[in-house]
Design an enzyme around this catalytic site. Structure first.
Site, mmCIF file in Angstrom:
data_model
loop_
_atom_site.group_PDB
_atom_site.id
_atom_site.type_symbol
_atom_site.label_atom_id
_atom_site.label_comp_id
_atom_site.label_asym_id
_atom_site.label_seq_id
_atom_site.Cartn_x
_atom_site.Cartn_y
_atom_site.Cartn_z
ATOM 1 N N CYS A 71 51.337 18.365 9.345
ATOM 2 C CA CYS A 71 51.837 18.113 10.712
ATOM 3 C C CYS A 71 52.940 19.121 11.187
ATOM 4 C CB CYS A 71 52.256 16.710 10.941
ATOM 5 S SG CYS A 71 53.243 16.646 12.728
ATOM 6 N N TRP A 104 48.291 6.601 9.093
ATOM 7 C CA TRP A 104 48.576 7.268 8.144
ATOM 8 C C TRP A 104 48.772 6.468 6.651
ATOM 9 C CZ3 TRP A 104 48.453 12.364 8.471
ATOM 10 C CH2 TRP A 104 48.246 12.976 9.597
ATOM 11 N N VAL A 137 50.253 5.833 16.035
ATOM 12 C CA VAL A 137 51.046 6.108 14.941
ATOM 13 C C VAL A 137 51.089 7.326 14.385
ATOM 14 C CG1 VAL A 137 51.437 5.139 12.533
ATOM 15 C CG2 VAL A 137 50.156 3.609 14.154
ATOM 16 N N TYR A 202 46.750 23.433 20.760
ATOM 17 C CA TYR A 202 46.385 22.088 21.097
ATOM 18 C C TYR A 202 45.605 22.161 22.077
ATOM 19 C CZ TYR A 202 48.560 20.827 16.747
ATOM 20 O OH TYR A 202 48.978 20.554 15.670
#
Length: 363
Positions: A71, A104, A137, A202
């Site tokens: 990320c 995750w 999340v 994105y």
């Protein structure tokens, strides 16, 4: 699993409280590329500060930083933590680059549990903070170790607070990543970079129509051209030392040719085809704190295997070849002092090294 539209490298997933405890095979996210893109705001925006104004005081050993190496938003916090020497003050949890329906997961750790928090999924820390929380999340996340509760997932603020609120715990020789005299200029630069580059890739990658895609992709390259002009005669984005602005741009640039050029269709040109930006990115990559926190294997597997809406086969490409990241950049000729009057960080702490599979081969 219902995906939220955070759209970041650490995509958030909405999960129901009654989700099964046993992990399922990664399902990816088939919705990306099928609905309009909109980044969600951080729901938990408490801050860890020197004066504990939100109830969370700066305290060595109390908090755990949960990240995915894939990320870009989480990568910022890892770079900042390392440059400032906060490794001994804030422990680090690294998730699997692939999520399942419980978010995750800590499948890289023994028994598939984080050894400090004792949890199998980051969603458990979210639920400890807010029972039945229905939102996404996401990482980075700071978790309070004594209670197991999420403190914040505000990726924009975490690194600024590391730089300004955690100063009592900085290492000797730590750089000033957000110097007060330059904050207005840094804020202006990072605002454009965030809108058009960090977030723009994105918007292009998850676009649902041709016009939407073209507007986003053109915005990416327009801003990159502007940044390249800015960097043509200066080593760093603001001032003559590393700042928050460089960290925020780097985490997109280091992923550009690997995933954004092909996977997100940002392909007017490759980073390696822009002499200024390619040299700048290599300069940063070869600076302690940047390249030694970059895991190309996690990056590729996350993007290509999770975003099944735009890569339904889940095939991870072999390239690009990575050895170029270690070639000379010659940016030192522009002057500048990476760490100002300070010094580089020491070796990467044991257990936090990027595996060989995620690094360029040594010459």
């Amino acid at each position: 699993m219902t995906p939220t539209n955070d759209g970041d490298g650490a995509q958030a997933t909405t999960r129901t409280p009654e989700a099964p405890e046993t992990p399922k095979a990664p399902e990816g996210n088939a919705e990306y590329g099928r609905k309009a893109f909109k980044r969600s705001r951080s729901h938990f925006a408490d801050r860890v500060t020197a004066d504990a104004r939100d109830g969370w005081p700066v305290e060595a050993g109390r908090y755990r930083l949960v990240v995915s190496r894939a990320c870009p938003w989480a990568h910022r916090s890892v770079i900042s933590r390392r440059l400032l020497g906060l490794e001994g003050a804030v422990s680090l949890a690294i998730t699997d680059p692939i999520q399942d329906d419980r978010s995750w997961r800590f499948t890289l750790d023994p028994d598939d549990r984080d050894p400090v928090l004792g949890i199998r999924y980051l969603s458990e820390a979210y639920d400890a903070r807010e029972t039945g929380y229905p939102g996404g999340v996401s990482v980075p996340a700071i978790v309070d170790v004594p209670t197991g509760q999420l403190v914040t997932n505000d990726f924009q603020q975490i690194t600024l607070d590391f730089a300004t609120e955690w100063t009592a715990l900085h290492r000797p020789g730590a750089p000033d990543l957000y110097p007060e005299p330059l904050r207005d200029e840094i804020d202006k630069v990072v605002d454009g970079v965030y809108r058009d580059v960090n977030n723009g890739v994105y918007r292009a990658g998850f676009a649902t129509g041709q016009a939407e895609y073209e507007a986003a992709a053109e915005g990416v390259f327009r801003r990159l051209d502007e940044v390249a002009r800015r960097l043509a005669d200066r080593r760093y984005l603001v001032g003559d030392t590393l700042t928050e602005a460089d960290i925020r741009l780097f985490t997109t640039l280091v992923r550009f040719d690997t995933v954004y050029h092909g996977h997100f269709k940002c392909n007017l040109w490759k980073l390696a085809e822009n002499p200024v930006l390619w040299a700048y990115a290599r300069d940063l990559y070869q600076t302690p704190g940047f390249g030694d926190t970059t895991d190309f294997d996690h990056i590729k597997r996350h993007y290509y295997q999770v975003h099944t809406g735009i890569n339904p086969t889940g095939i991870v490409p072999l390239g690009p070849e990575l050895s170029g990241w270690l070639t000379p950049h010659h940016r030192e000729k522009l002057g500048g002092r990476p760490f100002g009057a300070g010094s580089p960080p020491g070796p990467v702490p044991a257990g936090e090294e990027v595996p060989a599979t995620g690094r360029p081969p040594l010459p």
